[in-house]
Write a protein that holds these residues in place. Structure first.
Motif, PDB file in Angstrom:
ATOM      1  N   UNK A 380       0.847  -1.191   0.000  1.00  0.00           N
ATOM      2  CA  UNK A 380       0.000   0.000   0.000  1.00  0.00           C
ATOM      3  C   UNK A 380       0.886   1.245   0.000  1.00  0.00           C
ATOM      4  N   UNK A 381       1.237   1.679  -1.216  1.00  0.00           N
ATOM      5  CA  UNK A 381       2.047   2.881  -1.401  1.00  0.00           C
ATOM      6  C   UNK A 381       1.095   4.010  -1.798  1.00  0.00           C
ATOM      7  N   UNK A 382       0.838   4.901  -0.875  1.00  0.00           N
ATOM      8  CA  UNK A 382      -0.217   5.904  -1.046  1.00  0.00           C
ATOM      9  C   UNK A 382       0.375   7.209  -1.590  1.00  0.00           C
ATOM     10  N   UNK A 383      -0.111   7.624  -2.748  1.00  0.00           N
ATOM     11  CA  UNK A 383       0.282   8.913  -3.307  1.00  0.00           C
ATOM     12  C   UNK A 383      -0.513  10.031  -2.652  1.00  0.00           C
ATOM     13  N   UNK A 384       0.166  11.136  -2.358  1.00  0.00           N
ATOM     14  CA  UNK A 384      -0.469  12.291  -1.721  1.00  0.00           C
ATOM     15  C   UNK A 384      -0.275  13.493  -2.633  1.00  0.00           C
ATOM     16  N   UNK A 385      -1.342  13.986  -3.242  1.00  0.00           N
ATOM     17  CA  UNK A 385      -1.234  15.103  -4.173  1.00  0.00           C
ATOM     18  C   UNK A 385      -0.820  16.372  -3.443  1.00  0.00           C
ATOM     19  N   UNK A 386       0.187  17.074  -3.994  1.00  0.00           N
ATOM     20  CA  UNK A 386       0.702  18.307  -3.396  1.00  0.00           C
ATOM     21  C   UNK A 386       0.738  19.388  -4.467  1.00  0.00           C
ATOM     22  N   UNK A 387       0.131  20.534  -4.175  1.00  0.00           N
ATOM     23  CA  UNK A 387       0.173  21.656  -5.102  1.00  0.00           C
ATOM     24  C   UNK A 387       1.422  22.494  -4.870  1.00  0.00           C
ATOM     25  N   UNK A 388       2.184  22.774  -5.934  1.00  0.00           N
ATOM     26  CA  UNK A 388       3.372  23.620  -5.851  1.00  0.00           C
ATOM     27  C   UNK A 388       3.230  24.767  -6.841  1.00  0.00           C
ATOM     28  N   UNK A 389       4.179  25.715  -6.798  1.00  0.00           N
ATOM     29  CA  UNK A 389       4.103  26.832  -7.723  1.00  0.00           C
ATOM     30  C   UNK A 389       4.361  26.400  -9.160  1.00  0.00           C
ATOM     31  N   UNK A 390       4.927  25.199  -9.347  1.00  0.00           N
ATOM     32  CA  UNK A 390       5.188  24.702 -10.696  1.00  0.00           C
ATOM     33  C   UNK A 390       4.106  23.754 -11.186  1.00  0.00           C
TER      34      UNK A 390
END
Length: 518
Positions: A380-390
């Motif tokens: 269970x490798x969980x991706x966590x969406x992160x908003x950056x300036x790019x």
């Protein structure tokens, strides 16, 4: 004459980069003496002299890419060693030209001596990660012919996943061979440094008038800033010298710069009413339209999201969760939790635990399609969406089922910081089995997230809103959140998707279920 040939590099390895020559043109060499070191994406290799003699020619310089059987250089058998400066390496001639040409006509002969006898160190494009074949040159932080220091940041190379920093490999004078915006590949030479030629650049640095010199000194340390950090410093009129660096090799990260912006903004809060009374500035100095080339990361985001829509049979199902119990548990223990573990207790750890429990019951949501096969994941490798300036990136929290709430919070915090500072590695961006995205941090009430291919499910969290709910025949105000599960209908049936979301809801509304493994 005996050719120095590139050896066989191994199974499935088709090319290598020249890392270092141990001898210069004109040096005497002995048979079987190591002359050059090669680097591949798997191993490093040493190439030895084929015979006694003199290294008479170097045909591939440091940083060049070569293939098996290519001629790297030539050894003249039985010849005597030539004077050290008789014939410099091919790239040294080119690198020495810039400092010599820049020297004033009246300068003493000794000023050009360092350049004439200096060694040239190539600046290669570093390996940019698995499956990344090219990148785009960013803005050079030093000019052609300018003196640089070893490990000083020179340029950022942007790929479709991460930005790679390139530092100076030695002290000397910079020669640029790849301009901003150029497409480059791993191992390609983008410039060189005439090591030891820094003295030649000194007279040129003293030429400007006193005012420009003072302005340059005000920006001491700006050469160490990456483009994203430099933008924050410039736009907010910060003094780079006053920012405490926390990055590797003493570099200032974007997080350091943003922290300095926040500290500088605090004392300026009082004059706000005066500024508010000023009339709105006209936009006469702004173009009506502006065309800007998409970054590689933005192009990749656009391409992958569209591919996901075109490939998967995407469908979204919704539910809502009463956050009363989770919020009460968090409020009760958040201070003790932070004191014990050194990290704040947020909602993401609860959601991650709830998701993992649901994935164990509905394994199809944790699987992916490969052609006509289904690959079920027992990790269970969980991706966590992160908003950056790019743009949006999805770093992966590995083996999240093996972590405690504190371990999950620490892992997510570290990934988020690395994403915002541009410090994510390729390994941290690959191999997720399921993704969680939290639009609620931006105020989203409801959304339909797009799958992160080739995954088969993504959970969207949203804003927590106080709403009237019917509880045992009574109307009560409860903190409610909408949940959205987008899934690939080719592998996940509607019944499984709904059941998955119900299980997540149950674990959040009754957190004790996780402790009892129910």
């Amino acid at each position: 004459m005996a050719d120095i040939l590139t050896p066989t590099l191994g199974e499935s390895v088709s090319e290598a980069s020249i890392a270092k020559w141990t001898r210069k043109v004109g040096d005497a060499v002995k048979k079987d003496e190591v002359l050059v070191e090669l680097e591949t994406d798997k191993v490093s290799l040493e190439v030895v002299a084929p015979a006694d003699g003199v290294l008479s020619d170097i045909k591939a310089g440091e940083g060049d890419t070569v293939v098996p059987g290519a001629v790297l250089g030539v050894v003249t058998e039985g010849a005597s060693a030539a004077p050290a400066a008789a014939k410099p390496a091919p790239k040294a001639e080119k690198a020495a030209e810039a400092p010599v040409a820049a020297a004033p006509a009246a300068a003493p002969a000794s000023a050009s001596a360092p350049a004439a006898g200096s060694a040239t160190v190539a600046i290669p494009v570093p390996t940019m990660g698995e499956s990344v074949a090219e990148g785009t040159m960013g803005k050079w932080l030093k000019k052609n012919g300018e003196a640089v220091k070893k490990d000083e940041l020179l340029v950022e190379i942007e790929t479709d996943k991460v930005a790679v920093e390139v530092a100076a490999p030695a002290d000397g004078v910079l020669t640029i061979s790849a301009d901003e915006g150029a497409t480059v590949t791993p191992g390609q030479t983008i410039g060189s440094i005439a090591a030891g030629a820094g003295a030649a650049a000194a007279p040129a640095a003293a030429a400007p008038a006193a005012a420009p010199a003072a302005a340059a000194s005000a920006n001491t340390g700006s050469a160490q800033l990456s483009p994203s950090v430099q933008r924050v410093v410039t736009e907010n009129n910060l003094d780079a010298g006053s920012i405490s660096p926390t990055g590797p090799k003493g570099n200032i990260t974007k997080g350091d710069a943003l922290a300095a912006v926040g500290a500088a903004a605090a004392p300026k809060a009082a004059p706000a009413p005066v500024a508010a009374a000023a009339p709105a500035a006209p936009r006469a100095d702004q173009p009506r339209e502006e065309r800007v080339k998409m970054t590689r990361l933005r192009q990749t985001i656009a391409r992958r999201l569209k591919e996901s829509q075109n490939t998967a049979a995407q469908l979204t199902t919704f539910n809502e969760v009463d956050m009363t119990q989770v919020m009460a548990l968090r409020a009760q223990y958040k201070d003790a939790f932070e004191k014990r573990h050194g990290v704040k207790l947020g909602f993401m750890s609860f959601f991650t635990k709830a998701v993992i429990n649901a994935l164990k019951e509905i394994p199809a949501v944790n699987a992916e399609i490969d052609g006509t096969d289904i690959i079920y994941k027992n990790h269970y490798d969980i991706g966590v969406a992160v908003g950056t300036d790019k743009g949006l990136v999805v770093p992966v929290l590995r083996d999240a089922d093996m972590l405690s709430l504190a371990g999950i919070e620490k892992g997510i915090a570290d990934l988020g910081k690395a994403a915002r500072d541009g410090g994510l590695t390729m390994d941290q961006l690959q191999g997720g089995t399921f993704t969680i995205t939290n639009g609620g941090t931006y105020g989203s009430l409801m959304s339909t997230p797009i799958l992160n291919a080739p995954q088969s499910g993504i959970l969207g969290m949203h804003n927590i809103v106080q709403r009237p709910m019917a509880i045992n025949g009574e109307v009560k105000i409860r903190p409610m959140m909408y949940l959205a599960l987008s899934y690939d209908h080719r592998i996940v049936d509607g019944k499984e998707a709904v059941t998955f979301l119900v299980r997540v809801k149950e674990h959040l509304e009754d957190p004790q279920r996780s402790l009892l493994d129910l």
